[in-house]
Scaffold this motif. Sequence first.
Motif, PDB file in Angstrom:
ATOM      1  N   LEU A 183      22.737 -33.834 111.332  1.00  0.00           N
ATOM      2  CA  LEU A 183      23.638 -34.708 112.077  1.00  0.00           C
ATOM      3  C   LEU A 183      23.938 -34.171 113.473  1.00  0.00           C
ATOM      4  CD1 LEU A 183      26.148 -35.545 109.190  1.00  0.00           C
ATOM      5  CD2 LEU A 183      24.206 -36.895 109.972  1.00  0.00           C
ATOM      6  N   VAL A 184      24.223 -32.877 113.579  1.00  0.00           N
ATOM      7  CA  VAL A 184      24.625 -32.333 114.886  1.00  0.00           C
ATOM      8  C   VAL A 184      23.430 -31.981 115.756  1.00  0.00           C
ATOM      9  CG1 VAL A 184      26.758 -31.419 113.906  1.00  0.00           C
ATOM     10  CG2 VAL A 184      24.745 -29.952 114.022  1.00  0.00           C
ATOM     11  N   GLY A 185      22.214 -31.932 115.183  1.00  0.00           N
ATOM     12  CA  GLY A 185      21.031 -31.535 115.941  1.00  0.00           C
ATOM     13  C   GLY A 185      20.208 -32.701 116.444  1.00  0.00           C
ATOM     14  N   GLN A 186      20.780 -33.887 116.555  1.00  0.00           N
ATOM     15  CA  GLN A 186      20.033 -35.048 117.038  1.00  0.00           C
ATOM     16  C   GLN A 186      19.874 -34.970 118.561  1.00  0.00           C
ATOM     17  OE1 GLN A 186      21.006 -38.849 114.914  1.00  0.00           O
ATOM     18  NE2 GLN A 186      22.799 -37.707 114.224  1.00  0.00           N
ATOM     19  N   GLN A 187      18.622 -34.984 119.001  1.00  0.00           N
ATOM     20  CA  GLN A 187      18.324 -34.809 120.422  1.00  0.00           C
ATOM     21  C   GLN A 187      18.274 -36.146 121.145  1.00  0.00           C
ATOM     22  OE1 GLN A 187      18.122 -31.695 121.613  1.00  0.00           O
ATOM     23  NE2 GLN A 187      18.437 -30.909 119.528  1.00  0.00           N
ATOM     24  N   GLY A 188      18.427 -36.094 122.456  1.00  0.00           N
ATOM     25  CA  GLY A 188      18.254 -37.270 123.297  1.00  0.00           C
ATOM     26  C   GLY A 188      19.350 -38.300 123.167  1.00  0.00           C
ATOM     27  N   VAL A 189      20.558 -37.862 122.798  1.00  0.00           N
ATOM     28  CA  VAL A 189      21.670 -38.794 122.623  1.00  0.00           C
ATOM     29  C   VAL A 189      22.611 -38.684 123.818  1.00  0.00           C
ATOM     30  CG1 VAL A 189      23.632 -39.437 121.176  1.00  0.00           C
ATOM     31  CG2 VAL A 189      21.526 -38.579 120.124  1.00  0.00           C
ATOM     32  N   GLU A 190      22.940 -39.827 124.404  1.00  0.00           N
ATOM     33  CA  GLU A 190      23.918 -39.849 125.487  1.00  0.00           C
ATOM     34  C   GLU A 190      25.282 -40.205 124.907  1.00  0.00           C
ATOM     35  OE1 GLU A 190      22.717 -42.453 128.575  1.00  0.00           O
ATOM     36  OE2 GLU A 190      20.819 -41.404 128.987  1.00  0.00           O
ATOM     37  N   GLY A 191      26.260 -39.406 125.216  1.00  0.00           N
ATOM     38  CA  GLY A 191      27.591 -39.628 124.657  1.00  0.00           C
ATOM     39  C   GLY A 191      27.728 -38.944 123.310  1.00  0.00           C
ATOM     40  N   GLU A 192      28.554 -39.514 122.449  1.00  0.00           N
ATOM     41  CA  GLU A 192      28.795 -38.901 121.151  1.00  0.00           C
ATOM     42  C   GLU A 192      27.570 -39.021 120.244  1.00  0.00           C
ATOM     43  OE1 GLU A 192      32.307 -40.343 119.237  1.00  0.00           O
ATOM     44  OE2 GLU A 192      33.525 -38.779 120.146  1.00  0.00           O
ATOM     45  N   ILE A 193      27.338 -38.001 119.445  1.00  0.00           N
ATOM     46  CA  ILE A 193      26.232 -38.012 118.492  1.00  0.00           C
ATOM     47  C   ILE A 193      26.557 -38.998 117.377  1.00  0.00           C
ATOM     48  CG2 ILE A 193      24.880 -36.590 116.905  1.00  0.00           C
ATOM     49  CD1 ILE A 193      25.659 -34.175 118.538  1.00  0.00           C
ATOM     50  N   GLY A 241      17.305 -41.010  99.600  1.00  0.00           N
ATOM     51  CA  GLY A 241      17.291 -41.578 100.931  1.00  0.00           C
ATOM     52  C   GLY A 241      18.615 -41.363 101.636  1.00  0.00           C
ATOM     53  N   ILE A 242      18.638 -41.761 102.897  1.00  0.00           N
ATOM     54  CA  ILE A 242      19.857 -41.731 103.705  1.00  0.00           C
ATOM     55  C   ILE A 242      20.181 -43.160 104.121  1.00  0.00           C
ATOM     56  CG2 ILE A 242      20.868 -41.013 105.903  1.00  0.00           C
ATOM     57  CD1 ILE A 242      19.256 -38.477 105.768  1.00  0.00           C
ATOM     58  N   VAL A 243      21.411 -43.590 103.867  1.00  0.00           N
ATOM     59  CA  VAL A 243      21.859 -44.891 104.374  1.00  0.00           C
ATOM     60  C   VAL A 243      22.179 -44.690 105.854  1.00  0.00           C
ATOM     61  CG1 VAL A 243      23.520 -46.766 104.157  1.00  0.00           C
ATOM     62  CG2 VAL A 243      22.756 -45.532 102.113  1.00  0.00           C
ATOM     63  N   ARG A 244      21.244 -45.047 106.691  1.00  0.00           N
ATOM     64  CA  ARG A 244      21.397 -44.797 108.129  1.00  0.00           C
ATOM     65  C   ARG A 244      22.413 -45.732 108.771  1.00  0.00           C
ATOM     66  NH1 ARG A 244      17.186 -45.806 112.938  1.00  0.00           N
ATOM     67  NH2 ARG A 244      18.610 -47.558 113.188  1.00  0.00           N
ATOM     68  N   GLY A 245      22.627 -46.872 108.138  1.00  0.00           N
ATOM     69  CA  GLY A 245      23.591 -47.814 108.692  1.00  0.00           C
ATOM     70  C   GLY A 245      23.853 -48.950 107.719  1.00  0.00           C
ATOM     71  N   ILE A 267      18.028 -48.026 105.253  1.00  0.00           N
ATOM     72  CA  ILE A 267      17.802 -46.817 104.457  1.00  0.00           C
ATOM     73  C   ILE A 267      16.545 -46.107 104.933  1.00  0.00           C
ATOM     74  CG2 ILE A 267      17.325 -45.919 102.143  1.00  0.00           C
ATOM     75  CD1 ILE A 267      18.928 -48.225 101.009  1.00  0.00           C
ATOM     76  N   LEU A 268      16.694 -44.805 105.180  1.00  0.00           N
ATOM     77  CA  LEU A 268      15.560 -43.939 105.494  1.00  0.00           C
ATOM     78  C   LEU A 268      15.141 -43.203 104.229  1.00  0.00           C
ATOM     79  CD1 LEU A 268      16.865 -42.337 108.819  1.00  0.00           C
ATOM     80  CD2 LEU A 268      15.044 -44.034 108.617  1.00  0.00           C
ATOM     81  N   THR A 269      13.872 -43.267 103.892  1.00  0.00           N
ATOM     82  CA  THR A 269      13.383 -42.582 102.696  1.00  0.00           C
ATOM     83  C   THR A 269      11.877 -42.387 102.797  1.00  0.00           C
ATOM     84  OG1 THR A 269      13.166 -42.665 100.285  1.00  0.00           O
ATOM     85  CG2 THR A 269      13.169 -44.763 101.458  1.00  0.00           C
ATOM     86  N   PRO A 270      11.365 -41.275 102.278  1.00  0.00           N
ATOM     87  CA  PRO A 270       9.916 -41.088 102.218  1.00  0.00           C
ATOM     88  C   PRO A 270       9.287 -41.669 100.958  1.00  0.00           C
ATOM     89  CG  PRO A 270      11.009 -39.061 101.577  1.00  0.00           C
ATOM     90  CD  PRO A 270      12.102 -40.036 101.946  1.00  0.00           C
ATOM     91  N   VAL A 271      10.080 -42.287 100.086  1.00  0.00           N
ATOM     92  CA  VAL A 271       9.549 -42.873  98.858  1.00  0.00           C
ATOM     93  C   VAL A 271       8.573 -43.993  99.233  1.00  0.00           C
ATOM     94  CG1 VAL A 271      10.121 -44.124  96.735  1.00  0.00           C
ATOM     95  CG2 VAL A 271      11.603 -42.287  97.542  1.00  0.00           C
ATOM     96  N   LEU A 277      17.353 -38.847 113.409  1.00  0.00           N
ATOM     97  CA  LEU A 277      17.570 -39.963 112.494  1.00  0.00           C
ATOM     98  C   LEU A 277      17.602 -41.308 113.203  1.00  0.00           C
ATOM     99  CD1 LEU A 277      20.306 -38.598 110.047  1.00  0.00           C
ATOM    100  CD2 LEU A 277      17.835 -38.667 109.738  1.00  0.00           C
ATOM    101  N   HIS A 278      18.224 -41.345 114.384  1.00  0.00           N
ATOM    102  CA  HIS A 278      18.375 -42.636 115.058  1.00  0.00           C
ATOM    103  C   HIS A 278      17.062 -43.142 115.654  1.00  0.00           C
ATOM    104  CE1 HIS A 278      19.037 -39.648 118.294  1.00  0.00           C
ATOM    105  NE2 HIS A 278      18.416 -40.526 119.043  1.00  0.00           N
TER     106      HIS A 278
END
Length: 314
Positions: A270-280, A229-233, A243-247, A162-163
């Motif tokens: 949420l827990v499967g985000q790869q390439g993250v340093e520190g907390e997900i 969609g997802i409110v990413r931030g 907002i992330l959305t395929p619309v 997601l990030h």
Amino acid sequence: MVYFGQTSCEHDTERYLDVVKYVFSSYKKEVPLVINTMGWVKGEGLLLLIDLIRLLSPSHVVQVDVYDWKAMAPLTPEHVRLAPGLYTKGRQPARRGPAGSWAAGEGDAAAPEHKLLYVHPEFPRAGVAGEARVHSSILRDMSILSYLGQLQSPDVGAVLPLHSLVPYQVPFNAVALRVIHTDVAPTNIMYAVNASWVGLCRLPEEIRGQSDGPVLLTQTPVCDCLGFGIVRGVEMERKLYHILTPVPPEKLRLVNCLLLGNVAIPNCVLVGQQGVEGEIPYVTSDYNYSILGSGKLKKKHFKRREYTFECDYT
């Protein structure tokens, strides 16, 4: 399509009926219509089903029985006509008049004339409630993962977390906001919306905010939903939703309302985000679980170990 925002209508049956009426009003009756009702057929669920049959006046009702369970009566036209619903009354049976004539019964229920097609399954464990809930929860997560898969590149390769996806920037005053399933104080609304699954909806009236701050609705509207969609931030300084959305953009131009319901993003996203340093992002272990509304993520699985479900939205 209307975003109801909950996986069950048990706590808001009146709004559920309003949604059904709204969706059914767009049916042009030029083609056959198949209505897939829900599996809640006990207690108030059965009464609500009777209301729906009266409201929609189907030509045929297909009733699938449950193996070794005879508690539910066949939904014949006569039974639906006489039985009370949750919001409608059944007609009283015709009574004998003084001169041998028959007087009509009383009530507000229309006389249904559908044909009942009764199906009795011959295999065991059909309709077992506990397993049905687990299966539907997993299928719902798979549907969400499939929907989010449209955000990925069509080229075969690594799945972007997601990030790493580029979101749309939406000003606070361009969309109205409403939490469907619970009351949230205006001061906490942005905490609730951040990292949440939302319905992207279209209100018929124009959105007018008093300032450049968030536009909060006081009631849940019944309106068209154009996608999800997802409110990413949430960027408070610039007053923007990310907002992330395929619309597609041509539909997004029509969106002027975000509805947040009790439908969660699958845990694995949420827990499967790869390439993250520190907390997900969005996930933490340093949290006070005594706070009302907080809780640990739970893994969903079948009762039998060999059917453990693993999320993947490649």
